[in-house]
Design an enzyme around this catalytic site. Structure first.
Site, mmCIF file in Angstrom:
data_model
loop_
_atom_site.group_PDB
_atom_site.id
_atom_site.type_symbol
_atom_site.label_atom_id
_atom_site.label_comp_id
_atom_site.label_asym_id
_atom_site.label_seq_id
_atom_site.Cartn_x
_atom_site.Cartn_y
_atom_site.Cartn_z
ATOM 1 C CB CYS A 225 -29.567 72.569 14.850
ATOM 2 S SG CYS A 225 -29.313 70.811 14.522
ATOM 3 N NE ARG B 110 -27.769 82.007 3.317
ATOM 4 C CZ ARG B 110 -28.092 82.336 4.556
ATOM 5 N NH1 ARG B 110 -27.473 81.744 5.579
ATOM 6 N NH2 ARG B 110 -29.013 83.246 4.791
ATOM 7 C CE LYS C 4 -34.592 75.110 -1.014
ATOM 8 N NZ LYS C 4 -33.553 76.134 -0.600
ATOM 9 C CD GLU D 282 -31.267 78.605 16.377
ATOM 10 O OE1 GLU D 282 -30.732 77.492 16.208
ATOM 11 O OE2 GLU D 282 -32.348 78.926 15.856
#
Length: 494
Positions: A279, A175, A171, A378
């Site tokens: 990340c 976007r 999955k 973040e």
């Protein structure tokens, strides 16, 4: 306008409500993607479950043969994948190519699965008794992945799952849906049987359906820490294995003995590459002692030199952020930092932009304190905060106090400082004069603290262990003429 469908059991599957897919460089909708509901997820899991009946007992040579063919197709279609990534994510083509190469390295590691799955054997542990061990696949596994690496992050998961004999339901982020569909087509062209790899597009509805499905044995997730905690809690409650990688606030410490031009160049690329949407991006530079003023001046010069533009422009070094909301969030973070007393040295909000694309320029913010929002949050955009520290010990203490522990780096010419740093800092992945220390595919990727929920890192040896479970077999084959007396006491190796 095209509609992007699911890939289930080797074919396109068209059902579900549609959501827009934007071109971040123009701000215009370029496609619609179907969002899976429970029925589409059930169909994908059923296809994977049926395929597991044969794939789970397939030979290692068959798996590796298909993976080698898949790897060659990835090389052949690298440009096609890179263009898809750039069009939906916004990152520049060269950055997209780099993502594909790093993902392909996991496929190359998975091609050696025959060696990674070797078991153990001990002869004659007791009289006429041998012990052997081996690992078996789990069944249907699922992956839930973020928008920022449409190829690389899913590749941390499905090649390892498939190589170890599992089937997979991916999955991806709604976007950036198209790259995963092309990957499914390449798997089929490489000879992977129908149902072994499936793609369902969707939002929280599809995520929850995967987390709750009784036939899904394991879930791998990469995303924000709050969602990682949610995934871990929901999936473990139904008995699933879970890899849940969360957010980050990555620091790079620069000591006075470092080559400041070298450090600033690498920090600029690490902070602003992919518009900071990594990340492992460096979002905090910790300038130690006398390094601070010179480092900030060099960073400012380099930040202003970054060429911002559409991802398909060869001159661009940094593209747009993913959505208008992301642009607003990044620019609000800069404004809030200024309001809280930080110094905005380079203001990315001043970037002149033509059209309606989601562009914002690199921002450099000095004199940031740990209490400020730009340090605590973040931001996930092209913002580099500079915190000043008196000593290496102060820098280590700052990093260790942060709730995240994904990646960190140290720039220095001192071996003693580097060794102390790598032993004392409470972070899972560490670079020395390397700003983004993403491990190679034959090591495992995973942080500490709130950057990893649970204890299962991803890919490499940990990936092999995650997607398999061990068996230990104790055997005795006595001679027909030999009589062996049964013992009522606890068995020993005598």
């Amino acid at each position: 306008m095209k509609t992007i469908e699911h890939r289930i059991n080797g074919t396109a599957a068209g059902s579900g409500r549609a959501a827009p897919v934007y071109d971040p460089a123009t701000g215009r909708q370029q496609a619609g993607v179907l969002l899976a509901g429970k029925s589409e997820v059930d169909s994908a899991v059923a296809a994977a479950g049926k395929a597991f009946e044969s794939w789970g007992t397939s030979s290692l040579s068959q798996r590796t043969r298909i993976l080698f063919a898949f790897r060659e197709l990835l090389v052949k279609h690298e440009t096609d994948l890179a263009k898809i990534i750039s069009a939906e994510h916004g990152k520049v083509i060269d950055d997209a190519r780099g993502e594909i190469v790093r993902g392909r390295e996991v496929v190359e590691y998975a091609c050696g699965i025959a060696d990674a799955l070797k078991g153990g054997f001990s002869d004659q542990v007791s009289r006429d008794v041998d012990v052997l061990s081996f690992r078996q696949p789990l069944g249907v596994c699922a992956g839930i992945t973020p928008f920022n690496f449409p190829v690389m992050v899913p590749f941390w998961m499905h090649p390892m799952a498939i190589a170890t004999g599992n089937t997979f339901v991916l999955k991806p982020s709604e976007r950036v849906p198209s790259a995963s569909n092309l990957v499914a087509e390449l798997y089929a062209e490489a000879g992977l049987p129908d149902g072994v790899f499936n793609v369902v597009h969707g939002d929280k509805t599809a995520v929850d359906a995967l987390l709750e499905h009784p036939d899904v044995a394991a879930v791998s997730f990469v995303g924000s820490t709050p969602i990682a905690k949610y995934v871990h809690e929901r999936a473990t409650a139904t008995g699933k294995r879970v890899q849940a990688l969360g957010g980050a606030k990555n620091h790079a410490v620069v000591l006075p003995d470092a080559d400041l031009e070298f450090a600033a160049g690498h920090l600029t690329a690490a902070a602003f590459g992919s518009a900071g949407q990594r990340c492992m991006a460096i979002s905090v530079a910790v300038a130690v002692g006398d390094a601070a003023d010179a480092l900030v001046a060099t960073l400012a010069r380099k930040a202003r030199e970054v060429k911002v533009g559409p991802g398909d422009d060869p001159a661009s070094e940094m593209g747009p952020v993913i959505t208008a909301a992301a642009k607003d969030r990044v620019e609000n973070a800069v404004a809030t930092a200024a309001a809280q007393g930080a110094t905005v040295v380079v203001d990315g909000r001043d970037l002149p932009v033509e059209g309606d694309g989601f562009f914002t320029g690199p921002s450099l913010i000095d004199h940031v304190r740990p209490s400020m929002d730009v340090y605590r949050d973040e931001v996930f955009g092209p913002v580099l905060a500079v915190v000043r520290a008196e000593s290496l010990d102060d820098a280590i203490a700052l990093i260790n106090a942060n709730p995240y522990g994904n990646g960190t780096a140290l720039f220095t010419s001192s071996g003693e400082a580097a060794r102390r740093f790598q032993r004392e800092v409470k972070v899972g992945m560490i670079g020395v004069n390397v700003p983004i220390p993403v491990p190679m595919s034959y090591y495992s990727f995973g942080g500490w603290k709130d950057s990893l929920i649970g204890d299962s890192p991803i890919h490499g040896p940990e990936g092999v262990r995650f997607y398999t479970r061990p068996k230990v077999v104790t055997t005795r084959w006595p001679r027909v003429t030999q009589s062996v007396e049964a013992a009522f006491n606890f068995p020993t190796s005598s």
